[in-house]
Write an enzyme that holds these catalytic residues in place. Structure first.
Site, PDB file in Angstrom:
ATOM      1  N   GLU B  51       0.809  -1.225   0.000  1.00  0.00           N
ATOM      2  CA  GLU B  51       0.000   0.000   0.000  1.00  0.00           C
ATOM      3  C   GLU B  51       0.842   1.275   0.000  1.00  0.00           C
ATOM      4  O   GLU B  51       0.401   2.317  -0.483  1.00  0.00           O
ATOM      5  CB  GLU B  51      -0.949   0.009   1.199  1.00  0.00           C
ATOM      6  CG  GLU B  51      -2.110  -0.967   1.089  1.00  0.00           C
ATOM      7  CD  GLU B  51      -1.760  -2.357   1.616  1.00  0.00           C
ATOM      8  OE1 GLU B  51      -0.565  -2.629   1.872  1.00  0.00           O
ATOM      9  OE2 GLU B  51      -2.697  -3.165   1.771  1.00  0.00           O
ATOM     10  N   PHE B 113     -10.959  -7.975  13.975  1.00  0.00           N
ATOM     11  CA  PHE B 113      -9.936  -8.385  13.019  1.00  0.00           C
ATOM     12  C   PHE B 113      -9.663  -7.256  12.020  1.00  0.00           C
ATOM     13  O   PHE B 113     -10.586  -6.692  11.450  1.00  0.00           O
ATOM     14  CB  PHE B 113     -10.398  -9.647  12.278  1.00  0.00           C
ATOM     15  CG  PHE B 113      -9.410 -10.082  11.220  1.00  0.00           C
ATOM     16  CD1 PHE B 113      -8.147 -10.519  11.576  1.00  0.00           C
ATOM     17  CD2 PHE B 113      -9.745 -10.024   9.874  1.00  0.00           C
ATOM     18  CE1 PHE B 113      -7.237 -10.907  10.602  1.00  0.00           C
ATOM     19  CE2 PHE B 113      -8.839 -10.408   8.895  1.00  0.00           C
ATOM     20  CZ  PHE B 113      -7.576 -10.847   9.257  1.00  0.00           C
ATOM     21  N   GLN B 114      -8.411  -6.948  11.849  1.00  0.00           N
ATOM     22  CA  GLN B 114      -7.960  -5.877  10.959  1.00  0.00           C
ATOM     23  C   GLN B 114      -8.587  -4.522  11.307  1.00  0.00           C
ATOM     24  O   GLN B 114      -8.882  -3.718  10.430  1.00  0.00           O
ATOM     25  CB  GLN B 114      -8.199  -6.225   9.482  1.00  0.00           C
ATOM     26  CG  GLN B 114      -7.291  -7.371   9.026  1.00  0.00           C
ATOM     27  CD  GLN B 114      -7.216  -7.543   7.527  1.00  0.00           C
ATOM     28  OE1 GLN B 114      -8.163  -7.235   6.804  1.00  0.00           O
ATOM     29  NE2 GLN B 114      -6.090  -8.053   7.042  1.00  0.00           N
ATOM     30  N   LYS B 163     -17.373  -1.077   6.769  1.00  0.00           N
ATOM     31  CA  LYS B 163     -17.874  -1.990   5.735  1.00  0.00           C
ATOM     32  C   LYS B 163     -19.395  -1.951   5.603  1.00  0.00           C
ATOM     33  O   LYS B 163     -19.929  -2.029   4.497  1.00  0.00           O
ATOM     34  CB  LYS B 163     -17.417  -3.424   6.053  1.00  0.00           C
ATOM     35  CG  LYS B 163     -17.716  -4.392   4.923  1.00  0.00           C
ATOM     36  CD  LYS B 163     -17.090  -5.749   5.152  1.00  0.00           C
ATOM     37  CE  LYS B 163     -17.303  -6.626   3.916  1.00  0.00           C
ATOM     38  NZ  LYS B 163     -16.753  -7.988   4.127  1.00  0.00           N
ATOM     39  N   MET B 481      24.339   8.888   2.503  1.00  0.00           N
ATOM     40  CA  MET B 481      24.217  10.099   3.306  1.00  0.00           C
ATOM     41  C   MET B 481      24.530   9.801   4.773  1.00  0.00           C
ATOM     42  O   MET B 481      25.169  10.607   5.457  1.00  0.00           O
ATOM     43  CB  MET B 481      22.816  10.704   3.154  1.00  0.00           C
ATOM     44  CG  MET B 481      22.676  12.090   3.726  1.00  0.00           C
ATOM     45  SD  MET B 481      23.833  13.270   2.977  1.00  0.00           S
ATOM     46  CE  MET B 481      22.840  13.948   1.642  1.00  0.00           C
TER      47      MET B 481
END
Lengths: 163, 573
Positions: B51, B113-114, B163, B481
């Site tokens: 993502e 969940f999630q 949802k 760097m």
């Protein structure tokens, strides 16, 4: 310097967390904070007291204004204003001190709002200094519990914070 | 009125907003939305492999095009994986709308969940975020999200959709608002005329002026106006890291970048200036060095759409809140009426001084005589092969600074880098996002072997969608760097800055069906680049081995003024 900033914001879930989050995220100081809906149920009014240099206070007001849910704000300390804080304080009030405590409450124009044989619960309103002075006058040894609302403020005279 | 499910409303709103591509990754909480997406073909979806890459693709598209990028992710890990990309966009003021799924409303707060409180997680790194509490609000909220993201000082906006707001069988009336008004959000549309007039008077009176052109001018599409102003007044222009390309690098009036790795002449000019006109720059710590010692003789006119950027770090003498485009246009209007111009003798001696500074350093670097490439040579060669016309999407580190210094940008919106957050892993997905929308343009990812490995899984996405970007991996076998700072401040103790066990990049690229070329000697560089850029339809990974000991210079001395710089390993101002 100490400033009192009054904020009108959308009365929506999460709005308060944005204000509080902003202060911790940007390392600004909050001394007191209170918030409640206004006569317009879509708006809440939040009062925050904070300290900082002029530059920090300028950033605080700008960053608060930048929050999408903030509709309007004013730094009350820029002008004449009235500030009040309310305190409920539970005091040991037994034996010889019972009368003395009653007298002190009267001097400070507080009210005893709950009584038992050994405890007074006192309600007192005023600016922060007055509430502090009351606690000093009573003496900390007699204080069982305090709860303070944090400062509310409003400008004197014709000036109005509304939309 | 049309009846749609919440899921259909999400996709339909994107259609009505004119969104062509979204970038995302499906999961449980967004399955209804993905099903609605499947049943139409106006909004196209790019399936990334992580993502974070979706957010960088959307972000880079926004940087190149000026339109908000759109991301769709699921709840929990889908949303948290997007956070780095959201923060990247936030720091650089890039318009982006991120739609995140959420667990069903009745499960919120139960550690389902999630489930992640993505509104809380993202709050410090978004311009705003919204939660959908009723499916009827979806269209209006999405409209608000686009409006907030792209107006005022742009930024990312998250819309969190549980949802059960998208259940396919629950239909509601749909209409997409044409316009939105929010009583609590009214970004400035023009600057204060009195302040603008004062600013013009100061510009005309200045003897040693510099224009500091920042990302707000590039993002605000005000580069032509800014250039017209600079030319009208013959003012030197320094472009910040976010402002590169905002004024043509080939123009004599361009001084280069200011700040930590800015050019000698830009830093010297700013330090000695009597007036700085900042157009959409925010005086961040990588530009100012010590704020107490910053430009002691300069008065500052600060033009910014965001009032909180003004006098945040550097006190402005003349603050102007407004879009750079309208403010500078108004300045030009005043100069049209007012024929007064800066004192020619004073300006001539200012330019004379600047030219002397230019001669002193001028971006000079030493080359090796054994064929071991310097990273600067690579950037100059890429500039040559692409005629300076490419979109250059950079990762973060030494290669980013070399690209900023040596790829001389003549056009805005071509330099795409994570300036504020400094997100390693940004460059590759960014290049993909640009290439998708500008298939005919040369799109280059300048990266290092460290940064590239932070999002190399996107090789796969490039195979799927045919995204022939050219990856210039400046391979010094170390986190350059970090290593430079360790050399300079930690007696060369290279703690964890050495990239051991590098993959065989040729085999890696080939495994995904891409081309790769390894360059280890100076003589191989140009032929390899020419070959790579001739393969129009192929992603080509160039693994270019360079001198690991090279440092980025100039480099400002910490806690000092603008003019205090290391010019190379031994020479200090």
């Amino acid at each position: 310097m100490r400033h009192i900033i009054a904020v009108l914001m959308e009365n929506e879930a999460g709005a308060l967390s944005r204000v509080v989050g902003l202060f911790s995220q940007r390392n600004f100081n909050i001394e007191t904070l209170n918030v409640a809906p206004t006569e317009d149920p879509t708006l809440s009014r939040l009062t925050v007291t904070t300290t900082g240099s002029d530059r920090v206070i300028e950033q605080i007001t700008k960053q608060l204004n930048k929050l999408i849910e903030v509709v309007k704000l004013v730094d009350l300390t820029d002008g004449d204003h009235i500030e009040r804080e309310m305190m409920l304080i539970k005091l040991k009030a037994a034996g010889q001190h019972r009368d003395e405590i009653k007298r002190t409450v009267d001097i400070f124009r507080g009210q005893i709002v709950d009584v038992t044989s050994s405890v007074y619960t006192v309600q007192l309103a005023g600016d922060q200094g007055k509430l502090d002075a009351f606690i000093n006058a009573i003496g900390e040894t007699y204080v069982l519990e305090t709860v303070r609302t944090g400062v509310s403020g409003i400008a004197r005279g014709e000036k109005v914070l509304s939309i | 009125m049309e009846m749609l499910s919440g899921a259909e409303m999400v996709i339909r709103s994107l259609q009505d907003e004119g969104v062509e591509y979204i970038y995302g990754y499906p999961g449980g909480s967004v399955l209804h939305i993905y099903d609605a997406l499947f049943q139409q073909d106006k909004v196209k979806h790019v399936l990334v492999r992580h993502e974070q890459a979706a957010t960088h693709m959307a972000d880079a598209y926004a940087r190149a095009s000026g339109k908000p990028g759109v991301v769709l992710v699921t709840s929990g890990p889908g949303a948290t994986n997007a956070v780095t990309g959201i923060a990247t966009a936030y720091m650089d003021s890039i318009p982006m709308v991120v739609i995140s799924g959420q667990v069903m409303s009745h499960l919120i707060g139960e550690d389902a969940f999630q489930e992640t409180d993505i509104l809380g997680v993202s709050r410090p790194v978004v311009k705003h975020n919204f939660a959908i509490k009723n499916p009827k609000d979806i269209a209006e909220t999405i409209k608000k999200a686009f409006y907030v993201a792209s107006s005022g000082r742009p930024g990312p906006v998250v819309v969190d959709i549980p949802k059960d707001m998208t259940t396919p069988t629950d239909k509601f009336e749909y209409s997409y608002p044409e316009q939105i008004e929010m009583r609590s959000y009214n970004p400035a549309t023009r600057g204060h005329s009195g302040q603008i007039k004062k600013a013009v008077d100061m510009l005309v009176a200045a003897k040693r002026p510099v224009i500091l052109l920042g990302g707000g001018t590039v993002g605000g599409r005000a580069c032509d106006e800014a250039a017209a102003l600079a030319r009208e007044l013959n003012t030197p222009v320094s472009t910040t890291l976010m402002g590169l390309g905002g004024f043509p690098a080939s123009d004599r009036q361009w001084l280069g970048m200011p700040g930590m790795h800015g050019s000698y002449e830009a830093n010297m000019a700013l330090h000695h200036a009597d007036l700085i006109l900042s157009l959409g720059a925010r005086f961040d710590d990588r530009v100012t060095n010590s704020t107490e010692k910053f430009c002691p003789t300069a008065r500052v006119i600060h033009v910014d759409i965001d009032p909180s950027s003004i006098s945040k770090t550097i006190a402005a003498d003349v603050p102007i809140v407004g879009p750079t485009k309208s403010v500078v246009t108004e300045m030009l209007g005043l100069l049209g009426k007012n024929k007064a111009r800066p004192d020619a003798d004073a300006l001539a001696s200012w330019w004379n001084q600047i030219d002397q500074w230019r001669e002193r350093h001028g971006g000079h670097y030493e080359t090796n005589d054994n064929g071991l490439l310097k990273p600067q040579q690579v950037i100059e060669a890429v500039h040559k092969v692409t005629n300076g016309e490419a979109y250059v999407c950079s990762d973060v580190g030494q290669h980013q600074m070399f690209a900023a210094q040596y790829y001389k940008f003549d056009k805005p919106n071509r330099w795409i880098n994570s300036g504020g957050l400094g997100t390693m892993g940004f460059g590759f997905p960014a290049a993909m996002g640009v290439k998708l929308h500008y298939p005919d343009a040369e799109v280059v990812c300048v990266t290092g072997e460290g940064s590239f490995q932070m999002n190399l899984q996107e090789f796969s996405t490039c195979s799927q969608y045919g995204l022939p970007v050219k990856i210039i991996c400046i391979n010094n076998g170390s986190l350059g760097m970090v290593r430079q700072w360790q050399d300079m401040n930690y007696e060369s103790r290279h703690s964890q800055s050495y990239m051991q066990s590098l993959p065989d990049f040729e085999k890696l690229a080939e495994a995904y069906g891409h081309e790769a070329i390894t360059v280890t000697h100076e003589s191989e560089l140009m032929p390899a680049l020419e070959k790579a850029f001739a393969m129009k339809d192929k992603l080509v990974f160039l693994d270019i081995h360079v001198d690991a000991a090279e440092h980025v210079y100039p480099m400002q001395v910490p806690k000092a003024s603008m003019r205090d710089m290391w010019l190379n390993k031994t020479e200090r101002t």
